[in-house]
Design a protein around this motif. Sequence first.
Motif, PDB file in Angstrom:
ATOM      1  N   GLN A   1      74.443  29.067  54.919  1.00 54.05           N
ATOM      2  CA  GLN A   1      75.677  28.319  55.467  1.00 54.05           C
ATOM      3  C   GLN A   1      76.173  28.844  56.716  1.00 54.05           C
ATOM      4  O   GLN A   1      76.706  28.171  57.650  1.00 54.05           O
ATOM      5  N   ARG A   2      75.892  30.053  57.078  1.00 54.87           N
ATOM      6  CA  ARG A   2      76.282  30.742  58.525  1.00 54.87           C
ATOM      7  C   ARG A   2      75.273  29.948  59.279  1.00 54.87           C
ATOM      8  O   ARG A   2      75.970  29.437  60.450  1.00 54.87           O
ATOM      9  N   GLU A   3      74.180  29.756  59.155  1.00 54.76           N
ATOM     10  CA  GLU A   3      73.066  29.006  60.208  1.00 54.76           C
ATOM     11  C   GLU A   3      73.563  27.542  60.175  1.00 54.76           C
ATOM     12  O   GLU A   3      73.281  26.960  61.485  1.00 54.76           O
ATOM     13  N   GLN A   4      74.297  26.968  59.320  1.00 53.73           N
ATOM     14  CA  GLN A   4      74.360  25.571  59.309  1.00 53.73           C
ATOM     15  C   GLN A   4      75.778  25.440  59.955  1.00 53.73           C
ATOM     16  O   GLN A   4      76.357  24.472  60.256  1.00 53.73           O
ATOM     17  N   GLY A   5      76.561  26.654  60.159  1.00 50.91           N
ATOM     18  CA  GLY A   5      77.799  26.481  60.839  1.00 50.91           C
ATOM     19  C   GLY A   5      78.841  26.105  60.090  1.00 50.91           C
ATOM     20  O   GLY A   5      80.071  25.642  60.591  1.00 50.91           O
ATOM     21  N   ILE A   6      78.872  26.164  58.616  1.00 52.32           N
ATOM     22  CA  ILE A   6      80.060  25.878  57.877  1.00 52.32           C
ATOM     23  C   ILE A   6      80.711  27.101  57.201  1.00 52.32           C
ATOM     24  O   ILE A   6      81.270  26.997  56.124  1.00 52.32           O
TER      25      ILE A   6
END
Length: 247
Positions: free
Chosen positions: A132-137
Amino acid sequence: MRKKIIAGNWKMNMTPSEAVKLVEELRPLVQNEAVDVVFCVPAIDIVPVAGAVKGTNIKVGAENMYFEESGAYTGEISPKMLVDAGVSYVVLGHSERREYFHETSEDVNKKMIKALEHGITPIMCCGESLTQREQGITIDWIRQQVKVGFQNISAEDAKKVVIAYEPIWAIGTGKTATTEQAEEVCYAIRNCIAEIYGPSTADEIRIQYGGSVNAANAAELFAQPDIDGGLVGGASLKPDFGKIVNY
Ligand code: PGA
């Protein structure tokens, strides 16, 4: 001024007799009236730990709780039982409970309401996965957890809750979030509370950071404007916890 709150999350560690020994070891190290100190312990350790902290500044917390008063719920523990055993805090919605025991934010919300009804302070956990962090969410996800977690809770009650921001990728990994990452999300959580309840509730509510907090990084994390203490796993089982409390 928000009083800092530093809570140990023992997780599934310490037998009842080991728990009493650990409390005896930590008791003299965690005396700091300037902060709230909580030991969140396994259910079976609650009674002996409550006995061992009597007359000290240490408060006892549970690591989970069910949202019914009593009845046919084999294996569960009710808020009434916790209060009678001397518990004043309860960790709700820890990522390990969400992941391994399939707890949803709706479950967490029901538990929050029940805990507050019984005068137990919830420590409501939220946090994003690495994906989720890497997806920017990250912020979207946390806002959703907070908004569902606080459904049907009054502003008066919301003020009493402690929110623990714990990025899942930082839990038990030794990979602490940077102070900037931790502060960014804790600030966003406070903004989210302000949207729901207004600025005075947002100003009063306490937000902890959790995820590989240790004696070396505690002071810098707790100095951030929106971080009001920590939820500490691994380091809460060691004399290091005294250093964290006296950061
Ligand atoms: P940790 O655990 O400090 O061992 O990373 C924190 C927590 O899960 O609350």
